[in-house]
Design a protein around this motif. Structure first.
Motif, short mmCIF file in Angstrom:
data_model
loop_
_atom_site.label_atom_id
_atom_site.label_comp_id
_atom_site.label_asym_id
_atom_site.label_seq_id
_atom_site.Cartn_x
_atom_site.Cartn_y
_atom_site.Cartn_z
N THR A 222 0.80 -1.23 0.00
CA THR A 222 0.00 0.00 0.00
C THR A 222 0.83 1.28 0.00
N VAL A 223 2.13 1.19 0.38
CA VAL A 223 2.94 2.42 0.51
C VAL A 223 4.15 2.38 -0.42
N SER A 224 5.13 1.52 -0.12
CA SER A 224 6.38 1.58 -0.88
C SER A 224 6.21 1.12 -2.33
N GLY A 225 5.39 0.11 -2.56
CA GLY A 225 5.16 -0.35 -3.94
C GLY A 225 4.56 0.73 -4.83
N PRO A 226 3.44 1.35 -4.41
CA PRO A 226 2.88 2.44 -5.21
C PRO A 226 3.84 3.62 -5.37
N ALA A 227 4.68 3.88 -4.37
CA ALA A 227 5.65 4.97 -4.49
C ALA A 227 6.67 4.66 -5.58
N ALA A 228 7.12 3.41 -5.65
CA ALA A 228 8.05 3.02 -6.70
C ALA A 228 7.42 3.18 -8.07
N GLU A 229 6.16 2.78 -8.19
CA GLU A 229 5.45 2.93 -9.47
C GLU A 229 5.35 4.41 -9.87
N ARG A 230 5.05 5.26 -8.90
CA ARG A 230 4.94 6.69 -9.20
C ARG A 230 6.28 7.24 -9.69
N LEU A 231 7.37 6.87 -9.03
CA LEU A 231 8.68 7.37 -9.42
C LEU A 231 9.05 6.89 -10.82
N ARG A 232 8.74 5.66 -11.13
CA ARG A 232 9.04 5.17 -12.48
C ARG A 232 8.22 5.91 -13.53
N SER A 233 6.99 6.29 -13.17
CA SER A 233 6.16 7.05 -14.12
C SER A 233 6.74 8.43 -14.38
N GLU A 234 7.62 8.90 -13.47
CA GLU A 234 8.28 10.20 -13.62
C GLU A 234 9.65 10.07 -14.28
N GLY A 235 9.99 8.86 -14.71
CA GLY A 235 11.26 8.66 -15.40
C GLY A 235 12.42 8.30 -14.52
N ILE A 236 12.16 8.00 -13.25
CA ILE A 236 13.23 7.63 -12.31
C ILE A 236 13.38 6.12 -12.30
N ASP A 237 14.60 5.65 -12.44
CA ASP A 237 14.90 4.22 -12.46
C ASP A 237 15.02 3.72 -11.02
N ILE A 238 14.06 2.95 -10.56
CA ILE A 238 14.06 2.47 -9.18
C ILE A 238 13.48 1.06 -9.14
N THR A 239 14.02 0.24 -8.25
CA THR A 239 13.54 -1.13 -8.11
C THR A 239 12.18 -1.14 -7.39
N ASP A 240 11.50 -2.28 -7.46
CA ASP A 240 10.38 -2.51 -6.58
C ASP A 240 10.91 -2.65 -5.15
N PRO A 241 10.07 -2.47 -4.13
CA PRO A 241 10.52 -2.71 -2.75
C PRO A 241 11.08 -4.13 -2.63
#
Length: 321
Positions: A222-241
């Motif tokens: 509910t928190v870290s996973g959706p945050a990772a998805e949001r960052l990737r939608s902004e063009g930031i390369d980040i892993t899933d939690p």
């Protein structure tokens, strides 16, 4: 506005080892030494011990080897000196130095700030609410506290913390999609400013095994996973939690996002020890500090090691174009 290539260095707690390691650093760095922000009365002894001349800092003045350009804040007088003691007046002076440095960096165009070791006990004894430098820098720069974070650098790791000086219960209550995403953005920008183009970020899970699909808690769903998805939608390369123990073995990540204090501090301190540097990110003013305390037990003895301070100063030292 023209920008000085020099950094600002606050002495931290004036009754600890800060003044000593500041003068040792000035002596070692020579013409690349920072401008020191502190009190002349606390620096005169260490300066004399290491052959350093103290002079008043002036805009545009070129640095000289063996000379310390000093911004004398005037927070303490000679009769107040109590080297090796935890005192409220020293805590108040510590914050006064940081405030003066942030104002200079914002108004005078300095490259950034490095703070010497501080005592939270002394600061709180002065009646000042203080939870580390990130909230203070946020306040002084007019930046939302939810956009400013601490990054530890050392041992080959660059580790940003979503929450910091809070209990585990408070950390869990504070974690949100917005906060985790804001920390990811701040880490991304900081790594770019430190010379890593298109950095890859590793996100630690909140729970062990990043919750393992809800088996060990819902927070990563509910928190870290959706945050990772949001960052990737902004063009930031980040892993899933991912579990911190797994991600730390991944050499492909340029920086990591820890959810709480010990999750990030333990690996950096294990690898870097006292040479770790703490960097406040997200406020627009590069602000670093050492990862160790003021060592009151050895203050004034001439045996303090400046390695961590020199490492912190090197983080934002400008490179030749």
């Amino acid at each position: 506005m023209s920008v000085s290539p020099r950094l600002l260095l606050t002495t931290g707690d004036p009754f600890g080892i800060g003044p000593e390691i500041a003068m040792k650093s000035v002596a070692e760095l020579g013409v690349t030494a920072p401008v020191v922000v502190g009190d002349r009365c606390t620096l005169e002894g260490p300066a004399a011990a290491y052959g350093i001349e103290l002079r008043s800092a002036e805009p545009g003045r070129l640095p000289e080897a063996g000379v310390c350009d000093l911004v004398d804040v005037g927070a303490l007088s000679t009769d107040q000196l109590r080297v090796g003691e935890v005192r409220p007046e020293a805590g108040a002076a510590t914050i006064a130095y940081a405030r003066a440095a942030v104002e200079l960096a914002a108004d005078g165009g300095y490259r950034g700030i490095v703070a010497g070791p501080h005592s939270e006990t002394a600061v709180h004894a002065a009646g000042i609410s203080f939870a580390g430098y990130p909230p203070l820098v946020a306040e002084l720069t007019g930046t939302s506290a939810d956009e400013v974070f601490l990054m530890l650098v050392g041992g080959g790791l660059r580790m940003a913390h979503v929450t910091l000086h809070l209990s585990m219960t408070e950390s869990l209550q504070r974690l949100s999609v917005d906060l985790v995403a804001a920390a990811g953005r701040a880490l991304h920008r900081a790594l770019e400013s430190m010379g890593t183009p298109a950095p890859r970020l590793g996100m630690f899970g909140i729970n062990c095994h990043a919750g393992e699909g809800g088996l060990f808690g819902e927070e990563d769903l509910t928190v870290s996973g959706p945050a990772a998805e949001r960052l990737r939608s902004e063009g930031i390369d980040i892993t899933d939690p991912t579990g911190a123990d797994v991600l730390l073995g991944d050499p492909q990540c340029d920086g990591y996002l820890a959810m709480y204090h010990d999750q990030g501090h333990i690996p950096v301190k294990l690898l870097a020890g006292r040479t770790a540097a703490a960097v406040t990110i997200g406020a627009g003013v590069p602000f670093s500090s050492v990862g160790h305390g003021p060592a009151f037990d050895i203050a004034g003895q001439g045996v303090a090691d400046p390695s961590a301070l020199l490492s912190a100063l090197s983080l934002f030292t400008p490179k030749e174009a």
